[in-house]
Write an enzyme that holds these catalytic residues in place. Structure first.
Site, PDB file in Angstrom:
ATOM      1  N   GLY A  59      -5.602  -6.538 -18.636  1.00 36.87           N
ATOM      2  CA  GLY A  59      -6.834  -6.566 -17.469  1.00 36.87           C
ATOM      3  C   GLY A  59      -7.587  -5.557 -17.490  1.00 36.87           C
TER       4      GLY A  59
ATOM      5  CB  CYS B 276      -3.381   2.297  -1.526  1.00 30.60           C
ATOM      6  SG  CYS B 276      -4.153   0.901  -0.787  1.00 30.60           S
TER       7      CYS B 276
ATOM      8  CB  CYS C 124      -1.290   0.166   1.074  1.00 33.87           C
ATOM      9  SG  CYS C 124      -2.149   1.721   1.682  1.00 33.87           S
TER      10      CYS C 124
ATOM     11  CE1 TYR D 176      -7.174  -2.043  -6.532  1.00 35.90           C
ATOM     12  CE2 TYR D 176      -7.747  -4.765  -6.591  1.00 35.90           C
ATOM     13  CZ  TYR D 176      -7.078  -3.604  -6.114  1.00 35.90           C
ATOM     14  OH  TYR D 176      -6.331  -4.244  -5.629  1.00 35.90           O
TER      15      TYR D 176
ATOM     16  CD  GLU E 287      -7.626   1.905  -8.726  1.00 34.18           C
ATOM     17  OE1 GLU E 287      -8.137   2.352  -7.426  1.00 34.18           O
ATOM     18  OE2 GLU E 287      -6.530   1.592  -8.699  1.00 34.18           O
TER      19      GLU E 287
ATOM     20  CG  HIS F 185     -29.253  22.019  -2.881  1.00 31.18           C
ATOM     21  ND1 HIS F 185     -29.765  21.052  -3.953  1.00 31.18           N
ATOM     22  CD2 HIS F 185     -30.410  23.352  -2.963  1.00 31.18           C
ATOM     23  CE1 HIS F 185     -29.926  22.249  -5.466  1.00 31.18           C
ATOM     24  NE2 HIS F 185     -30.707  23.425  -4.821  1.00 31.18           N
TER      25      HIS F 185
ATOM     26  CE  LYS G 213      -5.432   3.522  -6.182  1.00 27.06           C
ATOM     27  NZ  LYS G 213      -6.118   2.396  -5.805  1.00 27.06           N
TER      28      LYS G 213
ATOM     29  CD  GLU H 282     -29.290  17.935  -3.592  1.00 32.29           C
ATOM     30  OE1 GLU H 282     -30.649  18.697  -3.460  1.00 32.29           O
ATOM     31  OE2 GLU H 282     -28.322  19.158  -4.315  1.00 32.29           O
TER      32      GLU H 282
END
Length: 461
Positions: free
Chosen positions: A176, A48, A43, A179, A183, A438, A51, A443
């Site tokens: 591939g 992670c 990671c 994810y 990414e 809002h 990246k 929302e």
């Protein structure tokens, strides 16, 4: 050299191993952590964190493109790859130092060495020392898998090497559909590359909700990424600094770089697990463990990607903490792997928690779907044609929210909060009773009133 005796020996200095070591040391255990590469694991060092930093870099281009609609005139911008990589490396080095400091501050000892089992309690370090451990935690993570060997596979890089490319590729082919592949497709496209994604399946992001899969693909293609499905790479040829990627369809693609992100496998090779008698899971190839992360050898445990359960950093951290609580805190703790929120930092971003529609319809007899697809307020001035998709999956019999899926800006941030509600077994009525904020995209999650679909599964006769 003389043997060293410890209460806990941790193999691997990644997220799971580090958390376990710190908590166990806090309970008074004599702990040693062996890491042969860099503290922080996948990671922090090659996953992670770097990246996500690169994702941020790729977003700048989109912000510049959107600026004109808000009255900004920005001179032509230039991007410098070496600067990004150098700054990323500085931050990773800082985090690595922090991981090292925190482990040592907790009272655990770090050895920069490879560790292998000689028997169930005895481990040998690459430094020549041996260690006798009362308990052992295997936390060696996972590694990229290139899949089947093909001619020219030596020219292909993985997600490990992509963080250290000396030169920015103006054209890149990525094989591939998961994810990691997607990414990096978004990252390179955002930074200015011509990107082609190759995937053998019928659509990208297998395992995710079908509406998420189709929406992400549509938005990626809208941004200029070429997505080719139902196809695989059969051969890669190198011509000077360029490559030719040959596909099973008979076509070929020229590029400056070829990357494979077709899956990851548990790091179990060469650990001497057979000497310790530790069994592997025949289904996923990871270290076989029970609900307490215990292997078939009672004093040996495993957490994180090496078990190949759910390969997510927060899961490894939670498993490492639970292990230390169970063994050294005398508080048996199981990790609940249900309803874990997660994000995919594609462009557009994905946030998801709970069941997808297919899973819900297979498990529950009455399922209501609430779905919306819209342009954001920001797009009205920026001129962007990107769209946001949000979806709630509800058990119509109990009104409980079974799943939530978001595709759009900050989806990861949103799903973290929604994940709390889903974990608390919130109902659709709870969402409806919550006042909207809002103007926001979020929302929509509390203003969806009419089901877009209702499914009733007939009982078998």
């Amino acid at each position: 050299m003389a043997d060293l005796d410890v209460d806990l020996f941790v193999i691997g200095g990644g997220s799971g191993g580090v958390r376990a070591a710190r908590i166990a040391a806090g309970y008074g255990a004599n702990v040693m952590v062996a890491e042969e590469y860099r503290m922080g694991g996948t990671c922090v060092i090659r996953g992670c964190v770097p990246k996500k930093l690169m994702v941020y870099a790729s977003h700048v281009r989109h912000e510049i493109e959107d600026a004109a609609g808000f009255g900004w005139t920005i001179p032509p911008a230039t991007f410098d790859w070496p600067t990004l990589i150098a700054n990323k490396d500085k931050e990773i080095a800082r985090l690595e130092a922090a991981y090292t400091f925190n482990v040592e501050k907790a009272g655990a000892k770090i050895v920069k060495a490879r560790a292998t089992f000689e028997d169930a309690h005895r481990l040998r370090l690459s430094t020549g020392e041996t260690v006798n451990a009362k308990y052992v935690l295997i936390a060696t993570g996972g590694a990229p898998n290139h899949g089947e060997a093909i001619p020219g596979i030596e020219h292909v890089i993985s997600s490990n090497e992509v963080f250290h490319l000396p030169k920015f590729p103006k054209r890149i082919v990525i094989q591939g559909g998961g994810y990691i592949a997607l990414e990096f497709a978004g990252i390179f496209a955002g930074l200015g590359s011509d990107v082609t994604v190759i995937y053998r399946g019928e659509n990208i992001l297998r395992g995710f909700d079908d509406d998420v899969r189709s929406h992400v693909r549509k938005e990626m293609e809208k941004s200029g990424i070429n997505v080719i499905t139902g196809c695989i790479v059969t051969r890669v040829e190198k011509h000077g600094d360029a490559f030719t990627t040959h596909l099973s369809s008979g076509s070929s693609i020229a590029s400056d770089q070829v990357m494979f992100a077709v899956g990851r496998h548990p790091n179990v090779k060469g650990l001497g697990l057979e000497e310790a008698g530790v069994e592997l899971n025949p289904i996923n190839g990871g270290v076989a463990v029970d609900g307490f992360s215990q292997t078939n050898v009672p004093h040996i445990y495993a957490v994180g990607d090496v078990t190949h359960r759910l390969n997510l950093t927060p899961v490894a951290i939670r498993e490492g903490h639970a292990f230390a609580d169970t063994v050294f805190g005398k508080r048996p703790t199981r990790v609940d792997h249900a309803d874990i929120p997660t994000a995919v930092f594609t462009q557009p971003e994905v946030g998801t928690v709970g069941l997808n529609e297919a899973e819900a319809r297979a498990r529950f007899t009455h399922v209501d779907i609430y779905k919306t697809d819209f342009r954001s307020l920001k797009s009205t001035l920026s001129g962007s044609e990107s769209r946001i998709m949000m979806k709630l999956i509800v058990d119509a019999a109990t009104d409980r929210i079974l799943g939530c899926h978001i595709v759009g800006p900050e989806a990861g941030e949103l799903i973290q909060v929604v994940g709390i509600a889903v974990k608390m077994k919130a109902t659709k009525a709870d969402f409806d009773a919550t006042m909207a904020v809002h103007p926001t995209a979020a929302e929509e999650l509390v203003t969806l009133r009419t089901p877009s679909a209702r499914h009733v599964r007939q009982a078998a006769e």
